[in-house]
Design an enzyme around this catalytic site. Structure first.
Site, PDB file in Angstrom:
ATOM      1  N   LYS A 214      38.327  38.199  45.822  1.00 16.20           N
ATOM      2  CA  LYS A 214      37.520  39.350  46.251  1.00 16.20           C
ATOM      3  C   LYS A 214      36.030  39.015  46.321  1.00 16.20           C
ATOM      4  CE  LYS A 214      40.736  43.007  45.826  1.00 16.20           C
ATOM      5  NZ  LYS A 214      41.339  44.090  45.073  1.00 16.20           N
ATOM      6  N   ARG A 254      47.821  40.816  40.844  1.00 18.42           N
ATOM      7  CA  ARG A 254      48.100  40.714  42.287  1.00 18.42           C
ATOM      8  C   ARG A 254      47.232  39.583  42.829  1.00 18.42           C
ATOM      9  NH1 ARG A 254      46.008  42.403  47.044  1.00 18.42           N
ATOM     10  NH2 ARG A 254      47.456  43.005  48.687  1.00 18.42           N
TER      11      ARG A 254
END
Ligand code: PMM
Length: 277
Positions: A214, A254
């Protein structure tokens, strides 16, 4: 002994070209990618047909279905535990019929409230992620404003979504919570949420975290010119988070890079427990 977090490997069914040839290629690629992630040690495959990156526009329902259903059918038939990454009731319904046992809804039921009834009428687990707005709007200042502090407000908003899931008839033991790193959050707010994860855990259900690749990691590792560290070069920082989150006892991670995540978890478990590994 602390249970190791489950590793949820990400399978994005990439937008295909307009020709059928492109569609079949995308399906085959995704199935191949899923199989590879299973071989690397993924416990769950999270299959998604809608990009939620900031600024992304939404696919048509028919396109989302055409992307995910054949991939879910194939991978579930070969025995994989499959999750569908969707905000849409209709996609969730078809995905569960095709073999998905987890509905991962990044909107926590806000984008399409009918999804709660679909899950309630199925045996699937439901991931309730913290979310405020679709990708086109989520990084606007209004949506990243948390006057009472990001941890307090994310907790309160997740609590409301849990209540909505209960009201729809989804049993407590089928619920999983996710703080939604990067969704209507600045980089600093993501770090605050990671530091304050105990507050989210205190709500009760198991916790899933998605930090892999991210932007907040790209910003952490930015060069002296301010350029974000490229997406493919954020894994060492992610592995450190994997170790810390494993120590917290989170339910799941995840991730894109399943192999690196399993390596980090192996080292964490071996460090903690001489009998393990
Ligand atoms: N992040 C993305 C997509 N789906 N689902 C859950 N439960 N948690 C997340 O953090 C999450 C998600 C966006 O990240 P990607 O574009 O790298 O898949």
């Amino acid at each position: 002994m602390l249970r190791r977090p489950l590793v949820m490997g990400i399978v994005n069914v990439t937008p295909d070209s307009f020709s059928d040839g492109g569609r079949f290629l995308a399906t085959d690629d995704a199935i191949g990618h899923g199989r590879q992630l299973l071989a690397e040690g993924a416990d769950i495959l999270d299959i998604g047909g809608e990009s939620t990156r900031p600024g992304a526009t939404r696919p048509l329902v028919a396109d989302e279905l055409a992307r995910v259903v054949p991939v879910i059918t194939e991978l579930a038939a070969s025995g994989a535990r499959v999750s569908v990454d969707t905000m849409r009731a209709e996609v969730a319904r078809e995905a569960v019929a095709a073999g998905a046992s987890i509905v991962n809804d990044v909107s926590g039921g806000l984008a399409d409230p009918g999804i709660l009834d679909v899950v309630a009428d199925s045996p699937a687990s439901y991931v309730v992620m913290h979310w405020r707005a679709h990708s086109t709007a989520m990084q606007q200042v209004d949506f990243t404003s948390y006057p009472r502090g990001v941890v307090t407000e994310v907790r309160a908003e997740l609590e409301q979504r849990l209540a909505a899931a209960h009201t729809a008839g989804i049993a407590e033991e089928r619920l999983i919570l996710d703080p939604g790193l990067g969704f209507s959050k600045t980089a600093e707010q993501n770090w605050e949420l990671l530091r304050g994860l105990a507050e989210i855990e205190a709500l009760g259900p198991p916790v899933l975290v998605g930090a892999s690749r991210k932007t907040f990691l790209g910003r952490l590792l930015a060069g002296s010119d301010g350029a974000l560290r490229p997406i493919g070069e954020r894994e060492a920082a992610h592995a450190a988070l994997v170790a810390l989150l494993a120590e917290r006892g989170v339910w799941g991670l995840r991730v894109h890079d399943v192999r690196a995540t399993r390596d980090a978890l192996a080292a964490t478990a071996r460090f903690r427990d001489p009998a393990d590994g």
